[in-house]
Scaffold this active site. Structure first.
Site, PDB file in Angstrom:
ATOM      1  N   CYS A 238       0.706   2.303   1.070  1.00 23.97           N
ATOM      2  CA  CYS A 238       0.758   3.630   0.443  1.00 23.97           C
ATOM      3  C   CYS A 238       1.866   3.787  -0.592  1.00 23.97           C
ATOM      4  CB  CYS A 238       0.913   4.702   1.518  1.00 23.97           C
ATOM      5  SG  CYS A 238      -0.168   4.459   2.927  1.00 23.97           S
TER       6      CYS A 238
ATOM      7  N   THR B 284       4.874   1.107  11.828  1.00 18.52           N
ATOM      8  CA  THR B 284       4.093   2.300  11.488  1.00 18.52           C
ATOM      9  C   THR B 284       4.813   3.621  11.710  1.00 18.52           C
ATOM     10  OG1 THR B 284       3.071   2.281  13.703  1.00 18.52           O
ATOM     11  CG2 THR B 284       1.874   1.168  11.918  1.00 18.52           C
TER      12      THR B 284
ATOM     13  N   HIS C  31       4.825  13.118   0.137  1.00 14.45           N
ATOM     14  CA  HIS C  31       3.795  12.184   0.598  1.00 14.45           C
ATOM     15  C   HIS C  31       2.744  12.986   1.367  1.00 14.45           C
ATOM     16  CE1 HIS C  31       2.164   8.271   1.301  1.00 14.45           C
ATOM     17  NE2 HIS C  31       2.286   8.338   2.614  1.00 14.45           N
TER      18      HIS C  31
ATOM     19  N   THR D 199      -0.346  13.934   8.934  1.00 19.12           N
ATOM     20  CA  THR D 199      -0.205  13.372  10.273  1.00 19.12           C
ATOM     21  C   THR D 199       0.950  14.079  10.978  1.00 19.12           C
ATOM     22  OG1 THR D 199       1.302  11.626   9.528  1.00 19.12           O
ATOM     23  CG2 THR D 199      -1.062  11.124   9.565  1.00 19.12           C
TER      24      THR D 199
ATOM     25  N   ALA E 229       3.482  13.032  13.111  1.00 19.45           N
ATOM     26  CA  ALA E 229       4.817  12.441  13.002  1.00 19.45           C
ATOM     27  C   ALA E 229       5.274  12.311  11.563  1.00 19.45           C
ATOM     28  CB  ALA E 229       4.831  11.072  13.679  1.00 19.45           C
TER      29      ALA E 229
ATOM     30  N   GLU F 165       9.158  13.284   7.320  1.00 17.41           N
ATOM     31  CA  GLU F 165       9.386  13.422   5.878  1.00 17.41           C
ATOM     32  C   GLU F 165      10.108  14.709   5.528  1.00 17.41           C
ATOM     33  OE1 GLU F 165       6.970  13.685   1.610  1.00 17.41           O
ATOM     34  OE2 GLU F 165       5.840  13.478   3.477  1.00 17.41           O
TER      35      GLU F 165
END
Length: 421
Positions: free
Chosen positions: A178, A284, A315, A319, A321, A326
């Site tokens: 990404c 991840t 970003h 999600t 988490a 972020e």
């Protein structure tokens, strides 16, 4: 001798954006994309073809549905869909930069070794991979030809673009999931700033394939409100349930500022700062400390105070988490409610393409003086950082500096700062 106005605070060369091109569900040019962003409606659809996967929960995605332009077969025979997407975006970027002739050929200067390419994607084209897999699964080699590997190799976009345009400078392949698109911009900027190249084509592309959705689905990270595509994804919202996969490509033309001015190029923005690092903790799970450090690296590189940043393109994958890490990392850096929104709320997560598509949108919004909202954001999650989440009708902001952030599997973090000039 280089004039002082073309030199950065650290003595390096100033780098500017002189062209850009993208294709995604938002549109094929900025005029189309801007209208869609202002509409406040996303582009997510139900993928009926995915009904053949009963164990996969999501049916949502954001494909690029328009037919791609035609090219001479001989020039694109080594290109799968992902490389073709990158070619279309790059054609548009070169056209907007004034570096392409009316006959579609690039100027000879691009072939003198002082122009390079930084480009990436998560992987090559799936169809060609399936041809190779058939050999192992069914002992069938009938679909393997001289171009099969070229279409599926990780560097397929960068290599094919180099051959197509005859570019002989540096090739940097940023196959970092990404952050492929954003790292390409950052590394291209560094190559020019340090005097190693005069012009760089930078970007990322991703074709839409169901395994991409399945990867996130197995982690419980995909949006599953399948019957209401317009309601997904929902970055930062307390009721978000995951991301949506998208498709597209984006290319920017980066150029030494002095070189750009001398040829009379239109300048869209300056690349003021870049920061990238690795989490070094988990493949991840996001690490808010290293996310924050990447932003600080970009701010330090730009030589500005953090309060100069007027807007952040997050970003923002939706999600659980990821959004929390972020936004808390962002607040830890800025310590104020900086305006922020997520382009992925419109077109989903375009993976290797997202960093460049989002950067190009951010640059153009800065020049328009208007920034899009996060679609479907109704109630901000209390666990997210205390930021100024743009909602509803968007926001008019007179911004001189803006930031675009991306974070990838593998623990790779990037932060870009653009300056309006």
């Amino acid at each position: 001798m280089t004039s002082e106005k073309y030199v950065r605070h650290d003595g390096k060369r100033r780098v500017v954006i002189t062209g850009g091109g993208m294709l995604s569900a938002l549109g094929d040019d900025w005029t189309e994309a801007f209208a869609r962003l202002q509409s406040g409606k996303n582009c997510i659809v139900y993928m009926h073809d995915w009904d053949v996967y009963p164990l996969m929960n999501t049916r949502l995605a954001c494909p690029y549905i328009k037919e791609l332009p035609s090219y001479p077969r001989k020039k694109i025979r080594g290109m799968g869909r992902v490389a073709l997407l990158s070619l279309v975006a790059t054609d548009r970027a070169l056209e907007s930069s004034g570096l392409m002739k009316e006959n579609g050929q690039v100027f000879e200067e691009l072939c003198n070794g002082r122009t390079g390419i930084a480009y990436g994607s998560c992987m090559g084209s799936m169809d060609s991979m399936m041809s190779l897999y058939a050999m192992l699964e069914r002992h069938d080699t009938s679909k393997i030809d001289s171009q099969t590997y070229i279409k599926c190799m990780p560097q397929t976009c960068a290599a094919n673009l180099s051959v197509y345009y005859g570019i002989r400078g540096r090739i940097i392949t940023t196959n970092t999931a990404c952050t492929s698109g954003s790292q390409s911009i950052g590394y291209a900027y560094e190559a020019i700033s340090c005097g190693l190249q005069d012009i760089m084509l930078a970007g990322g592309a991703e074709e839409l394939v169901s395994p991409d959705a399945a990867i996130f689905d197995t982690m419980g990270a995909t949006a599953i409100l399948n019957e209401q595509p317009g309601k997904e994804p929902r970055p930062f919202d307390k009721d978000r349930d995951g991301l949506v996969i998208g498709e597209g490509a984006g290319t920017l033309v980066l150029e030494d500022m002095e070189h750009a001015v001398k040829r009379g190029a239109k300048i869209y923005a300056e690349v003021a700062g870049f920061g990238t690092n690795a989490d070094g903790t988990h493949i991840t799970n996001p690490n808010r400390e290293t996310m924050a450090q990447a932003m600080k690296l970009a701010i330090d590189d730009a030589g500005i105070d953090k309060d100069c940043i007027a807007y952040i393109n997050a970003h923002g994958t939706a999600t659980h988490a990821g959004d929390i890490a972020e936004t808390q990392a962002t607040y830890s850096v800025f310590r104020r409610a900086v305006p922020i929104s997520s382009t992925k709320s419109y077109i989903g997560h375009t993976l290797g393409a997202c960093g460049c598509i989002e950067a190009w949108c951010t640059i153009n919004m800065m020049n328009e003086g208007w920034f899009h909202p996060t679609v479907n954001l109704e109630n901000v999650d209390d666990e997210c950082g205390a930021l100024d989440y743009i909602k509803n009708d968007g926001r008019k902001i007179d911004a001189e500096y803006v930031m675009s952030n991306n974070f990838a599997f593998g623990g790779i973090n990037t932060s870009l700062i653009f300056h309006r000039i």
